[in-house]
Write an enzyme that holds these catalytic residues in place. Sequence first.
Site, PDB file in Angstrom:
ATOM      1  N   ARG B 255       0.866  -1.178   0.000  1.00 29.48           N
ATOM      2  CA  ARG B 255       0.000   0.000   0.000  1.00 29.48           C
ATOM      3  C   ARG B 255       0.901   1.225   0.000  1.00 29.48           C
ATOM      4  O   ARG B 255       1.754   1.387   0.872  1.00 29.48           O
ATOM      5  CB  ARG B 255      -0.941  -0.089   1.202  1.00 29.48           C
ATOM      6  CG  ARG B 255      -0.987   1.049   2.140  1.00 29.48           C
ATOM      7  CD  ARG B 255      -2.129   0.922   3.115  1.00 29.48           C
ATOM      8  NE  ARG B 255      -1.751   0.364   4.420  1.00 29.48           N
ATOM      9  CZ  ARG B 255      -0.946   0.960   5.276  1.00 29.48           C
ATOM     10  NH1 ARG B 255      -0.375   2.102   4.985  1.00 29.48           N
ATOM     11  NH2 ARG B 255      -0.678   0.403   6.441  1.00 29.48           N
ATOM     12  N   HIS B 259      -2.483   4.079   5.860  1.00 27.73           N
ATOM     13  CA  HIS B 259      -3.649   3.195   5.958  1.00 27.73           C
ATOM     14  C   HIS B 259      -4.938   3.896   5.510  1.00 27.73           C
ATOM     15  O   HIS B 259      -5.748   3.340   4.791  1.00 27.73           O
ATOM     16  CB  HIS B 259      -3.796   2.703   7.394  1.00 27.73           C
ATOM     17  CG  HIS B 259      -5.074   1.970   7.634  1.00 27.73           C
ATOM     18  ND1 HIS B 259      -5.301   0.713   7.126  1.00 27.73           N
ATOM     19  CD2 HIS B 259      -6.213   2.327   8.276  1.00 27.73           C
ATOM     20  CE1 HIS B 259      -6.525   0.318   7.469  1.00 27.73           C
ATOM     21  NE2 HIS B 259      -7.092   1.286   8.153  1.00 27.73           N
ATOM     22  N   TYR B 268       5.782   3.775  11.509  1.00 24.42           N
ATOM     23  CA  TYR B 268       5.991   2.325  11.436  1.00 24.42           C
ATOM     24  C   TYR B 268       6.662   1.822  10.163  1.00 24.42           C
ATOM     25  O   TYR B 268       6.887   0.631  10.023  1.00 24.42           O
ATOM     26  CB  TYR B 268       4.673   1.579  11.670  1.00 24.42           C
ATOM     27  CG  TYR B 268       3.542   1.947  10.719  1.00 24.42           C
ATOM     28  CD1 TYR B 268       3.439   1.339   9.464  1.00 24.42           C
ATOM     29  CD2 TYR B 268       2.589   2.888  11.074  1.00 24.42           C
ATOM     30  CE1 TYR B 268       2.413   1.675   8.599  1.00 24.42           C
ATOM     31  CE2 TYR B 268       1.557   3.231  10.212  1.00 24.42           C
ATOM     32  CZ  TYR B 268       1.471   2.621   8.978  1.00 24.42           C
ATOM     33  OH  TYR B 268       0.454   2.956   8.119  1.00 24.42           O
TER      34      TYR B 268
HETATM   35  C1  TPP Z   1     -12.992  -6.194  13.410  1.00 20.65           C
HETATM   36  C2  TPP Z   1     -12.147  -5.004  13.155  1.00 20.65           C
HETATM   37  N1  TPP Z   1     -11.105  -4.732  13.952  1.00 20.65           N
HETATM   38  C3  TPP Z   1     -10.340  -3.651  13.741  1.00 20.65           C
HETATM   39  C4  TPP Z   1     -10.602  -2.813  12.711  1.00 20.65           C
HETATM   40  C5  TPP Z   1      -9.754  -1.572  12.484  1.00 20.65           C
HETATM   41  N2  TPP Z   1      -8.984  -1.751  11.245  1.00 20.65           N
HETATM   42  C6  TPP Z   1      -9.453  -1.306  10.072  1.00 20.65           C
HETATM   43  S1  TPP Z   1      -8.499  -1.766   8.807  1.00 20.65           S
HETATM   44  C7  TPP Z   1      -7.393  -2.526   9.827  1.00 20.65           C
HETATM   45  C8  TPP Z   1      -6.203  -3.181   9.251  1.00 20.65           C
HETATM   46  C9  TPP Z   1      -6.534  -4.106   8.155  1.00 20.65           C
HETATM   47  O1  TPP Z   1      -5.366  -4.685   7.679  1.00 20.65           O
HETATM   48  P1  TPP Z   1      -5.385  -5.700   6.473  1.00 20.65           P
HETATM   49  O2  TPP Z   1      -6.417  -6.720   6.687  1.00 20.65           O
HETATM   50  O3  TPP Z   1      -4.015  -6.159   6.254  1.00 20.65           O
HETATM   51  O4  TPP Z   1      -5.894  -4.805   5.254  1.00 20.65           O
HETATM   52  P2  TPP Z   1      -5.201  -3.490   4.663  1.00 20.65           P
HETATM   53  O5  TPP Z   1      -5.867  -2.334   5.335  1.00 20.65           O
HETATM   54  O6  TPP Z   1      -3.756  -3.573   4.947  1.00 20.65           O
HETATM   55  O7  TPP Z   1      -5.498  -3.506   3.218  1.00 20.65           O
HETATM   56  C10 TPP Z   1      -7.806  -2.428  11.149  1.00 20.65           C
HETATM   57  C11 TPP Z   1      -7.073  -2.949  12.305  1.00 20.65           C
HETATM   58  C12 TPP Z   1     -11.717  -3.117  11.900  1.00 20.65           C
HETATM   59  N3  TPP Z   1     -12.077  -2.325  10.871  1.00 20.65           N
HETATM   60  N4  TPP Z   1     -12.453  -4.205  12.136  1.00 20.65           N
END
Ligand code: TPP
Lengths: 326, 339
Positions: B255, B259, B268
């Site tokens: 990415r 975020h 980080y």
């Molecule tokens: C159940 C839940 N816990 C925490 C979050 C907060 N949160 C949103 S996106 C994210 C990280 C997601 O990481 P990944 O699955 O690797 O997807 P990326 O965003 O890197 O594409 C978190 C912790 C959430 N949306 N839902």
Amino acid sequence: MAVMTMIQAITQALDLELARDEKVLLFGEDVGQSGGVFRATDGLQKKYGDQRVFDTPLAESGIAGLATGLGLQGFRPIAEIQFFGFVFEAMDEIAGQAARMRYRSGGRYTCPVVYRAPFGGGVKTPELHADSLEGILMQTPGLKVVIPSNPYDAKGLLISAIRDNDPVFFLEHMKLYRSFKQEVPEEAYTIPLGKANVVREGKDVTIVTYGAMVNTAVQAAETWAKTRGITAEVIDLRTISPIDIETIASSVKKTHRAVVLQEAQRTSGVAAEIVAQINEQAMFYLEAPILRITAPDTVFPYAQIEDEWLPTQTRVIEGLEKVLSM
Amino acid sequence: MAFEIGETAVKRHRHIGLTDQDVMNIYENMLLARVLDERMWLLNRAGKLPFVVSGQGQEGAQAAAAYALDKQRDVILPYYRDLAMVLAFGETPLDILLANFGRANDLSSGGRQMPGHFSARRHRIFSQSSPVTTQLPHAAGIALAARMRGEDLVTYVSFGEGSSNQGDFHEACNFAGVHKLPVIFFCENNHYAISVPLHKQIGSKYVADRAAGYGFPGIVVDGNDVLSVYAHMKDAVERALRGEGPTLIEALTYRLHPHSSDDDDRSYRSKEEVEAARARDALVTFRRYMIDEGVLTEQEEKDLRNRLTQDVDRAIEEAERSPLPAPESALNHVYADGK
Ligand SMILES: Cc1ncc(C[n+]2csc(CCOP(=O)(O)OP(=O)(O)O)c2C)c(N)n1
Ligand SMILES: [Mg+2]
């Protein structure tokens, strides 16, 4: 005395307790290296090491269950749920497991866990980030639920929660994180759980509320006093489970009228419970039915509309007028 | 796969059954997503969009995956970075912008959904919600429903590698594996879940390793290698349609932005790391491939970019002009008999 925001007060409480008791652990998503999505745990991993302050995989049921296991082994875990709406993912571990451990084992096992989670509306975050789901937690025997309304209370209540021998859910309203500062002592202090705080004295109506709505209530009471010369007493619950009905009842016995103000949806929940308890404790002192001022019974709405959905000062004043006229 | 990186005698895309026009289509999809994403990021920085979540860096994998699906037949449950995927399935930049601006005429929800939580009934795009991974069990249910109705279709569901640690991932994979459902679990592994790096998320090397435990293939593919992603997706689609069950494809990506618009990634990851990823970005490498292979000229690419940018800018103007939902509409749609 230092002047700080609620988020700073929370960080300081965590810091002091990590320093005081090596059984205190801190973990959750993004709490370590980056210091938390709201920076509540900023610098703590550096200070206490990644054994005691650590990032977990993205899995709330795992986080809460891990806390239970550690709690059973005598640790005092502080588990962060990144946003309160994601508590559904962890609900069995909290309500079905940790909260029942003492009862289920006849007191042989306990889970002195603290769950921390940001929540609350008015900051343009969407549903399941902003929802006020505290009513669900409140229906969980064995679990205490704390919701501070300001930096000073946040620090003292969080320290009490960490030292408490039962699981405590500590809810942090996002709107309060940085919206104002307050004098907060540098050292550790506790504020007892289960005790409400009369934040404004008055004699004509009692407003019972908590969290970010405390400010709304106080502002409404001040406006009302200025424009109408009528005084409202404002009670900040601080802890919604257990509820300090003594403080509420003695206020209602004095004012004879009450409104209960909450950001959460109307049905069931904190306001409904308080109305029921006032009826049980102070029914014959009442001169008007107790009014609830709440959000409507819908899903937490979208950002463009939330300011109209959430209770406002104007709606509180309308409510005060209504109970006064009855 | 039947081809190797670096093959030159025959154009690599021809090996996997893609024409020059096909790769042009894929590239246009990627580029449109990039242009729109860049604009939305700027609109956030200008204070016009309260929240933006970016898919920049992951378009190559998404556009390739989308190209292997049948837009008239298949069903998708995309996650919040899948902008290129939903554009491929028929959403327009205006649709996306109306949703992000929260306008009343937003296709997905009338302005209610969280930005990036795509949905469009008419395109068979099902809605994600904020708690990650909840769409995976839905995908199993949707695939089961299609089978019960005797429909031959593929259900695509995507998610990040961090999200693969939720119970929902395991429960969905397990059910789909038991019932050999035609689901493609598409993991966009961008190596971070907000700030938490891959090695703190999973104990194995790959998310795809887990598929074995559920009785179906797990494939790791370079997500910046558009043709490779397409080839694996095509295999998975065929497997699904033959009734052989699910496939887990893990596309290794990165990415490029923080975020979300609320995140600061400097706490980080290093600038150097992000810069290195920019050099591997499929928008760069696939463009170079197309130019090297003579499928596209520099000038044509420039013209395409200009055209897409103009389209997006026009859509922004229109979205901004569109009315917000009426406040009282917040009370609608709680129950079927509600207003
Ligand atoms: C159940 C839940 N816990 C925490 C979050 C907060 N949160 C949103 S996106 C994210 C990280 C997601 O990481 P990944 O699955 O690797 O997807 P990326 O965003 O890197 O594409 C978190 C912790 C959430 N949306 N839902
Ligand atoms: Mg990720």
